[in-house]
Each structure stands twice: as C-alpha cells, then as structure tokens.
Motif scaffolding. Structure first.
Motif, PDB file in Angstrom:
ATOM      1  N   ARG A  86       8.080  -1.552  -2.494  1.00  0.00           N
ATOM      2  CA  ARG A  86       7.300  -1.711  -3.556  1.00  0.00           C
ATOM      3  C   ARG A  86       7.503  -3.110  -3.920  1.00  0.00           C
ATOM      4  NH1 ARG A  86      10.955  -2.977  -7.219  1.00  0.00           N
ATOM      5  NH2 ARG A  86       9.342  -2.348  -9.087  1.00  0.00           N
ATOM      6  N   ARG A 104       3.067  -1.961  -7.137  1.00  0.00           N
ATOM      7  CA  ARG A 104       2.486  -1.871  -6.060  1.00  0.00           C
ATOM      8  C   ARG A 104       3.126  -1.301  -5.040  1.00  0.00           C
ATOM      9  NH1 ARG A 104      -2.571  -2.222  -8.756  1.00  0.00           N
ATOM     10  NH2 ARG A 104      -2.539  -3.990  -9.812  1.00  0.00           N
ATOM     11  N   VAL A 140      -4.075  -4.587  -4.422  1.00  0.00           N
ATOM     12  CA  VAL A 140      -3.322  -5.427  -5.779  1.00  0.00           C
ATOM     13  C   VAL A 140      -4.475  -5.149  -6.776  1.00  0.00           C
ATOM     14  CG1 VAL A 140      -1.773  -6.836  -4.687  1.00  0.00           C
ATOM     15  CG2 VAL A 140      -4.051  -7.746  -4.896  1.00  0.00           C
TER      16      VAL A 140
END
Length: 121
Positions: free
Chosen positions: A60, A69, A87
């Motif tokens: 992450r 993300r 992203v």
C-alpha cells in the motif's frame, strides 16, 4: 497401524506448518524526486508499506492528502518486485524493488519518483 499412520501424518503437518516463515512487513517514508514535466515532487511525502508472505507481496502507498493505493505481486528471481499500481485519473505507477536480507528497496515511478531503502517493521 492406522493410528501410527495418522499420528505420523499429523506430526508431518505440524512440522510443515512450523517451517513456514511468518509474514515480514517493511516500510519506507520519504519525499519524491521530479520527473520531466513536474516540479513539486520534492514536496510530496509518501508512505509505502508492504508485507511479504512466502512469495506473495502485498503493498500500500499513500501520498499525504491523497487516497491510499494498493498493489500485489509475487517475488521474482533474487527477490525482485515488479508490477504496476493504479493511481488517480487512470494513471499508473511502476512498482520496482527488491526484497533481500539487508538490502530491501522500493521505487514507485510515475508522476514522480519515490524510492528508498525499506526497513523492517
């Protein structure tokens, strides 16, 4: 005879379970560097966390003020990591790194470059 076989099977299963390594967690926090066309990357702070469980890598990353993300991949030859993560706006960040005892590192390459040495948590 059946009891002996059952006991042996249980013992082997326990031994195999004990031999499996526990997941290892790593982290990196730092600032970006510019890529062509960008100028603010050195002001962007990023936190990257990843966990290695066998040959599965789950990660992450989160830049201050932006959504978290994630990515997932498997360890390649010599502990190599290589994948891409989505992203905002449909863009991608290349995730490149290495998990190696004493020399684990990570690099996110996209709108900025974020890279550094991973430390065990």
């Amino acid at each position: 005879m059946t009891r002996i076989l059952a006991a042996t099977t249980v013992a082997l299963m326990l031994a195999a379970g004990a031999a499996q390594a526990e997941p290892v967690a790593y982290t990196w926090t730092g600032y970006g560097t510019n890529v062509p066309g960008s100028g603010k990357c050195p002001t962007y702070k990023m936190v990257i966390d990843l966990t290695v469980d066998g040959d599965i890598v789950k990660g992450r990353f989160q830049q201050d003020g932006r959504p978290e993300r994630t990515f997932e991949t498997t360890l390649g030859k010599n502990g190599a990591i290589k994948t891409a993560a989505m992203v905002g706006g449909g863009g991608l960040m290349d995730v490149i790194g290495q998990i190696k005892d004493g020399d684990s590192k990570i690099k996110l390459d996209g709108y900025c470059v974020f890279e550094g040495k991973l430390t065990k948590k």
